[in-house]
Enzyme design. Structure first.
Site, PDB file in Angstrom:
ATOM      1  N   CYS A  35       0.840  -1.207   0.000  1.00  0.00           N
ATOM      2  CA  CYS A  35       0.000   0.000   0.000  1.00  0.00           C
ATOM      3  C   CYS A  35       0.871   1.252   0.000  1.00  0.00           C
ATOM      4  O   CYS A  35       1.568   1.529   0.980  1.00  0.00           O
ATOM      5  CB  CYS A  35      -0.934  -0.037   1.216  1.00  0.00           C
ATOM      6  N   CYS A  38       0.173   3.860   2.728  1.00  0.00           N
ATOM      7  CA  CYS A  38       0.604   3.332   4.033  1.00  0.00           C
ATOM      8  C   CYS A  38       2.065   3.657   4.294  1.00  0.00           C
ATOM      9  O   CYS A  38       2.459   3.913   5.440  1.00  0.00           O
ATOM     10  CB  CYS A  38       0.417   1.820   4.092  1.00  0.00           C
TER      11      CYS A  38
END
Length: 284
Positions: A35, A38
């Protein structure tokens, strides 16, 4: 990584998050290695966890490896951040926030810092000693350390009212105080007493000449309250109830109730209790 930031799995979630949250807010970051956002949010949270030094804890959950936890918390996209405090979910957001917005979010949920709490204690001691200007300086310093702390702001407003600086207090009270709504309402009631303060001296002279002028006595009670002479204010309003409880459709009693609201929840609690008892005895 710091002592305030750690990885968590299903096996240790209860101890690391639920039990820890009984004392300190725990920010749970659901992330995954693939991600992109993230990879922006997680190091920023780690940096802030170290900076805030225990005002919150950061628990990082790899959602790929802990799908049961992610499902339990209803995580549908990542990054997702959940805040657990005293065993309950209290706040959350999804996506990577800019640092400024993230700090504002953390300031809302984090416990007060030790330095800030110490400044509030010092300010309270100075107020008790009558050193109001020095107390206000301490509260300004505490507010600069954590601008989102509404309790500190309301402490400062209380001191401003005691100093007679009603305009400054009114400006600060014009904001929202969702986390301290009841206390803010009390201070607004006290501000209303302070605004438009009359000089008690002419009213005292008028009342001396006409002791049964209940309207004058109530004006005098409000003038006393506006000048922080709260015991005299309460006595004057109570005297109206003693002399004629039905005057002005119970105006004396209502004035006392307004004073009780304005003085609640602080250093005047003993005074309020005393006059609540006196009012009850007068009416019964």
């Amino acid at each position: 990584m710091s002592q305030f930031s750690f990885d968590v799995s299903l096996a240790d979630f209860e101890a690391q998050v639920l039990q820890a949250s009984l004392q300190t807010p725990v920010v749970v970051d659901f992330w995954a290695p693939w991600c992109g956002p993230c990879q922006t949010l997680k190091p920023l949270l780690e940096k802030l966890a170290a900076e805030y030094r225990g005002r919150f804890l950061l628990a990082k959950v790899n959602s790929d490896e802990n799908q049961e936890l992610a499902a339990h918390f209803g995580v549908r996209s990542i990054p997702t951040v959940k805040v657990v405090y005293q065993g309950q979910l209290v706040d959350e957001f999804t996506g990577a926030l800019p640092e400024g917005q993230l700090r504002a979010f953390l300031d809302r949920i984090a416990l007060p810092g030790q330095a800030e709490a110490g400044l509030r204690e010092q300010a309270a001691a100075l107020v008790a000693d009558g050193q109001l200007e020095a107390a206000l300086a301490k509260l300004v310093e505490a507010s600069q350390a954590n601008p989102a702390d509404q309790a500190v702001q309301l402490d400062a407003i209380d001191v401003l009212l005691q100093l007679g600086r009603s305009d400054e207090a009114a400006q600060l009270l014009s904001g929202e105080f969702k986390e301290e709504a009841e206390r803010a309402q009390t201070l607004r009631a006290r501000l209303a007493l302070a605004q438009g303060a009359a000089d008690p001296a002419p009213l005292e002279a008028r009342l001396a000449a006409h002791p049964d002028d209940h309207a004058c006595r109530l004006e005098l009670a409000k003038a006393y309250a506006a000048h922080q002479r709260f015991r005299e204010a309460l006595e004057a309003a109570l005297e109206v109830v003693r002399r004629d409880r039905f005057f002005g459709e119970g105006a004396g009693r209502q004035t006392l109730l307004d004073f009780f609201t304005a003085l609640a929840g602080g250093q005047h609690d003993d005074l309020v209790r005393e006059f609540r008892r006196k009012l009850s005895a007068t009416l019964n």
